[in-house]
Write a protein that holds these residues in place. Structure first.
Motif, PDB file in Angstrom:
ATOM      1  N   SER B 180      32.041  48.174  48.588  1.00  0.00           N
ATOM      2  CA  SER B 180      32.529  48.994  49.702  1.00  0.00           C
ATOM      3  C   SER B 180      32.433  50.450  49.285  1.00  0.00           C
ATOM      4  CB  SER B 180      33.977  48.642  50.040  1.00  0.00           C
ATOM      5  OG  SER B 180      34.861  49.455  49.300  1.00  0.00           O
ATOM      6  N   GLN B 181      32.321  51.343  50.257  1.00  0.00           N
ATOM      7  CA  GLN B 181      32.190  52.771  49.948  1.00  0.00           C
ATOM      8  C   GLN B 181      33.425  53.308  49.237  1.00  0.00           C
ATOM      9  OE1 GLN B 181      29.198  54.001  50.588  1.00  0.00           O
ATOM     10  NE2 GLN B 181      28.864  54.296  52.778  1.00  0.00           N
ATOM     11  N   GLU B 182      34.570  52.613  49.426  1.00  0.00           N
ATOM     12  CA  GLU B 182      35.830  53.150  48.910  1.00  0.00           C
ATOM     13  C   GLU B 182      36.143  52.639  47.512  1.00  0.00           C
ATOM     14  OE1 GLU B 182      35.540  55.241  51.844  1.00  0.00           O
ATOM     15  OE2 GLU B 182      37.279  55.546  50.536  1.00  0.00           O
ATOM     16  N   LEU B 183      35.175  51.993  46.874  1.00  0.00           N
ATOM     17  CA  LEU B 183      35.406  51.407  45.545  1.00  0.00           C
ATOM     18  C   LEU B 183      35.749  52.508  44.545  1.00  0.00           C
ATOM     19  CD1 LEU B 183      35.098  48.411  44.958  1.00  0.00           C
ATOM     20  CD2 LEU B 183      32.816  48.858  44.098  1.00  0.00           C
ATOM     21  N   GLY B 184      36.868  52.341  43.817  1.00  0.00           N
ATOM     22  CA  GLY B 184      37.212  53.281  42.768  1.00  0.00           C
ATOM     23  C   GLY B 184      36.452  52.947  41.505  1.00  0.00           C
ATOM     24  N   LEU B 185      36.493  53.850  40.515  1.00  0.00           N
ATOM     25  CA  LEU B 185      35.675  53.675  39.311  1.00  0.00           C
ATOM     26  C   LEU B 185      36.111  52.448  38.517  1.00  0.00           C
ATOM     27  CD1 LEU B 185      33.277  55.068  38.141  1.00  0.00           C
ATOM     28  CD2 LEU B 185      34.790  56.503  36.774  1.00  0.00           C
ATOM     29  N   GLU B 186      37.442  52.254  38.378  1.00  0.00           N
ATOM     30  CA  GLU B 186      37.923  51.100  37.607  1.00  0.00           C
ATOM     31  C   GLU B 186      37.478  49.805  38.261  1.00  0.00           C
ATOM     32  OE1 GLU B 186      39.332  53.230  34.677  1.00  0.00           O
ATOM     33  OE2 GLU B 186      39.622  51.063  34.716  1.00  0.00           O
ATOM     34  N   ASP B 187      37.608  49.758  39.600  1.00  0.00           N
ATOM     35  CA  ASP B 187      37.166  48.558  40.327  1.00  0.00           C
ATOM     36  C   ASP B 187      35.684  48.339  40.151  1.00  0.00           C
ATOM     37  OD1 ASP B 187      39.459  49.191  43.049  1.00  0.00           O
ATOM     38  OD2 ASP B 187      39.621  47.850  41.315  1.00  0.00           O
ATOM     39  N   ALA B 188      34.928  49.449  40.167  1.00  0.00           N
ATOM     40  CA  ALA B 188      33.468  49.325  40.029  1.00  0.00           C
ATOM     41  C   ALA B 188      33.118  48.715  38.678  1.00  0.00           C
ATOM     42  CB  ALA B 188      32.813  50.688  40.187  1.00  0.00           C
ATOM     43  N   VAL B 189      33.847  49.117  37.625  1.00  0.00           N
ATOM     44  CA  VAL B 189      33.561  48.566  36.296  1.00  0.00           C
ATOM     45  C   VAL B 189      33.808  47.063  36.285  1.00  0.00           C
ATOM     46  CG1 VAL B 189      34.265  48.582  33.889  1.00  0.00           C
ATOM     47  CG2 VAL B 189      34.040  50.729  35.093  1.00  0.00           C
ATOM     48  N   SER B 190      34.975  46.635  36.861  1.00  0.00           N
ATOM     49  CA  SER B 190      35.228  45.180  36.863  1.00  0.00           C
ATOM     50  C   SER B 190      34.222  44.451  37.729  1.00  0.00           C
ATOM     51  CB  SER B 190      36.629  44.829  37.360  1.00  0.00           C
ATOM     52  OG  SER B 190      37.392  45.964  37.565  1.00  0.00           O
ATOM     53  N   THR B 191      33.847  45.045  38.852  1.00  0.00           N
ATOM     54  CA  THR B 191      32.828  44.398  39.702  1.00  0.00           C
ATOM     55  C   THR B 191      31.517  44.259  38.952  1.00  0.00           C
ATOM     56  OG1 THR B 191      33.838  45.547  41.570  1.00  0.00           O
ATOM     57  CG2 THR B 191      31.747  44.435  41.973  1.00  0.00           C
ATOM     58  N   ALA B 192      31.156  45.283  38.179  1.00  0.00           N
ATOM     59  CA  ALA B 192      29.897  45.225  37.424  1.00  0.00           C
ATOM     60  C   ALA B 192      29.936  44.074  36.433  1.00  0.00           C
ATOM     61  CB  ALA B 192      29.666  46.556  36.702  1.00  0.00           C
ATOM     62  N   ILE B 193      31.067  43.948  35.713  1.00  0.00           N
ATOM     63  CA  ILE B 193      31.172  42.876  34.722  1.00  0.00           C
ATOM     64  C   ILE B 193      31.115  41.516  35.405  1.00  0.00           C
ATOM     65  CG2 ILE B 193      32.655  41.871  32.946  1.00  0.00           C
ATOM     66  CD1 ILE B 193      33.692  44.691  32.409  1.00  0.00           C
ATOM     67  N   LEU B 194      31.814  41.402  36.567  1.00  0.00           N
ATOM     68  CA  LEU B 194      31.777  40.127  37.295  1.00  0.00           C
ATOM     69  C   LEU B 194      30.368  39.792  37.759  1.00  0.00           C
ATOM     70  CD1 LEU B 194      35.015  40.427  39.446  1.00  0.00           C
ATOM     71  CD2 LEU B 194      34.556  38.698  37.721  1.00  0.00           C
ATOM     72  N   THR B 195      29.630  40.821  38.175  1.00  0.00           N
ATOM     73  CA  THR B 195      28.259  40.585  38.649  1.00  0.00           C
ATOM     74  C   THR B 195      27.393  40.058  37.524  1.00  0.00           C
ATOM     75  OG1 THR B 195      28.592  42.541  40.012  1.00  0.00           O
ATOM     76  CG2 THR B 195      26.389  41.601  39.971  1.00  0.00           C
ATOM     77  N   LEU B 196      27.585  40.586  36.303  1.00  0.00           N
ATOM     78  CA  LEU B 196      26.780  40.119  35.181  1.00  0.00           C
ATOM     79  C   LEU B 196      27.056  38.655  34.893  1.00  0.00           C
ATOM     80  CD1 LEU B 196      26.928  43.119  32.695  1.00  0.00           C
ATOM     81  CD2 LEU B 196      24.975  42.335  34.010  1.00  0.00           C
ATOM     82  N   LYS B 197      28.276  38.222  35.208  1.00  0.00           N
ATOM     83  CA  LYS B 197      28.614  36.834  34.917  1.00  0.00           C
ATOM     84  C   LYS B 197      28.059  35.879  35.972  1.00  0.00           C
ATOM     85  CE  LYS B 197      32.911  37.509  32.395  1.00  0.00           C
ATOM     86  NZ  LYS B 197      34.359  37.273  32.412  1.00  0.00           N
ATOM     87  N   VAL B 198      27.622  36.425  37.121  1.00  0.00           N
ATOM     88  CA  VAL B 198      27.140  35.559  38.217  1.00  0.00           C
ATOM     89  C   VAL B 198      25.868  34.823  37.810  1.00  0.00           C
ATOM     90  CG1 VAL B 198      25.902  35.744  40.419  1.00  0.00           C
ATOM     91  CG2 VAL B 198      28.172  36.720  40.182  1.00  0.00           C
TER      92      VAL B 198
END
Lengths: 265, 198
Positions: B180-198
């Motif tokens: 989402s456009q409103e993603l904060g930096l901390e959330d973006a980091v966790s999302t990135a890590i989760l994506t790598l695990k997909v």
């Protein structure tokens, strides 16, 4: 003036155009470093196979205050002067290497590495760190994987030296242009077996001292090749905190280590 | 010193494709997964760095590299090719600084690195790079983050979020749902890590 081989390649390409179908290569992916349909570089893979052609195996171990490289010394002919047969080379007073693979390619890479190291010293006024030299050699290897006019070299270089914090480092470069630091690594015919053995032996925090590191390296090589070495059959290169200069052990020194190993059993 | 090939090795097939580039993309798709996400107040790039053996010294090599203090880069594909592009990108950035007395904007860097990659699809005697780059930088003029992808073909794309390498299709689907456009930096980091695990 166009070289003849280039004319052959163009003529071949033109004639092949009619027969190209989806997903197949022109047939050149096995001869020069262009991609194959699966995205592989066959010439680079073949270069790896060439490393085994020298029929020797080398290995390196990084201890807590020293780094060691060991290789077999095979003198195929009694008429050869054994003192001139070597795969271990000093690149700078503080960095040494062992070459595994095509001897001629190995020597060419050593000469280039020495030139790069000397150039660095001239330009920057201090000796090249071991990781920078490894990176430079690997970058040169990468160029050979991308240009059609030069083939990759059929050899792998293992470098040792102390880094800026005086910790011992072991680096290995390969024909693909890849390089990495290692706690232990091997190259040559019995590379896979040697790596498996090293993984087992180096599990956990071992904190190997200088003599332990040397004996671990020699023992692993002996185990993998299933031979009991004489001092004249191996070469050992060493850097350590007490002597940061790259040195190769003399036959007497190797003998004392072999005796120590024999006594342990 | 060496004889130079005077013709390109990347040529058109009868169907109009440049097959060497397609093969390069296969090399990228076989590489380790990487992800880039543009957050509200920053950008994140991440990659998986798994070694097959415990003998490797993981800290001797880094895959995420700094190009300028405000721009970083990561890749999927062939490591040795990546090192060449890192060197090229750093040199380009410094040349820009020397010429214009300002730090290179991310889009300019992406465009120039992509140009280098394109040259290797057309020059004589060379093959395309077997890497896809993800470049993330902070844009001082608009005061916002930017994320770009550079492909072996020399094409470059701006992204809000993207993934390259193994399993990138699933990873991108995952990101489409999560982003989402409103993603904060901390959330973006966790999302990135989760994506790598997909």
């Amino acid at each position: 003036l166009i070289p003849l081989h280039q004319i052959y390649v163009v003529a071949f390409l033109v004639s092949k155009e009619i027969f190209i179908s989806r997903g197949s290569s022109l047939g050149f992916d096995r001869f020069i470093t262009v991609f194959s349909p699966e995205g592989k570089l066959y010439q680079v893979e073949y270069a790896f196979k060439a490393i085994a052609s020298s029929s020797i195996t080398s290995l390196g171990v990084q201890g807590v205050d020293s780094a060691v490289i060991v290789t077999q010394k095979k003198v195929p002919d009694k008429l050869l002067d054994a003192s001139t047969v070597t795969n271990m080379y000093m690149l700078t007073p503080h960095v040494g290497c062992v070459m595994t693979g095509y001897a001629a390619d190995g020597r060419s890479q050593v000469v280039r590495a020495r030139a790069e190291a000397a150039n660095f010293k001239y330009k920057f006024g201090y000796e090249i760190p071991v990781d920078s030299l490894a990176r430079r050699i690997a970058d040169i290897n990468q160029v050979y994987t991308q240009s059609a006019e030069m083939r990759p070299l059929g050899c792998s270089m293992m470098l040792i030296g102390l880094d800026e914090s005086l910790a011992p480092r072991l680096f290995k470069t390969d024909p693909a242009g890849y390089f990495c630091g290692h706690r232990a690594c091997s190259a040559g015919v019995k590379q896979t077996e040697a790596n498996n053995l090293l993984e087992k032996r180096l599990r956990g925090d071992l904190a190997l001292t200088k003599n332990d590191t040397i004996q671990m390296a020699i023992k692993c090589l002996m185990n993998v090749l299933a031979v009991d070495f004489k001092a004249s059959e191996i070469e050992v290169g060493l850097v350590s905190a007490e002597n940061p200069l790259f040195t190769t052990l003399t036959e007497d020194e190797i003998d004392s280590h072999l005796t120590a190993i024999a006594e342990q059993d | 010193m060496t004889e130079r090939y005077s013709f390109s090795l990347t040529t058109f097939s009868p169907s109009g494709k440049l097959v060497q580039i397609e093969y390069a993309l296969s090399a990228v798709a076989a590489g380790a997964p990487s992800v880039a996400i543009k957050a509200r107040d920053g950008a994140v790039i991440a990659t998986e760095k798994k070694y097959k053996s415990n003998l490797y010294d993981e800290h001797s090599i880094s895959k995420v590299e700094v190009i300028t203090p405000e721009i970083g880069m990561v890749y999927s594909g062939m490591g040795p090719d990546y090192r060449v592009l890192v060197k090229a990108a750093r040199k380009i950035a410094q040349k820009y600084k020397l010429m214009y007395d300002m730090e290179i904007p991310t889009i300019q860097l992406a465009q120039r690195v992509a140009e280098v990659m394109q040259e290797y699809t057309q020059s004589g005697g060379v093959r395309p790079f077997g890497v896809s780059l993800l470049i993330a930088g902070w844009n001082t003029t608009t005061n916002g983050p930017m994320v770009f992808q550079c492909d072996p073909s020399g094409a470059y794309f701006p992204w809000k979020a993207t993934a390259t390498g193994k399993n990138h299709i699933n990873a991108k689907t995952f990101l489409e749902r999560r982003y989402s456009q409103e993603l904060g930096l901390e959330d973006a980091v966790s999302t990135a890590i989760l994506t790598l695990k997909v």
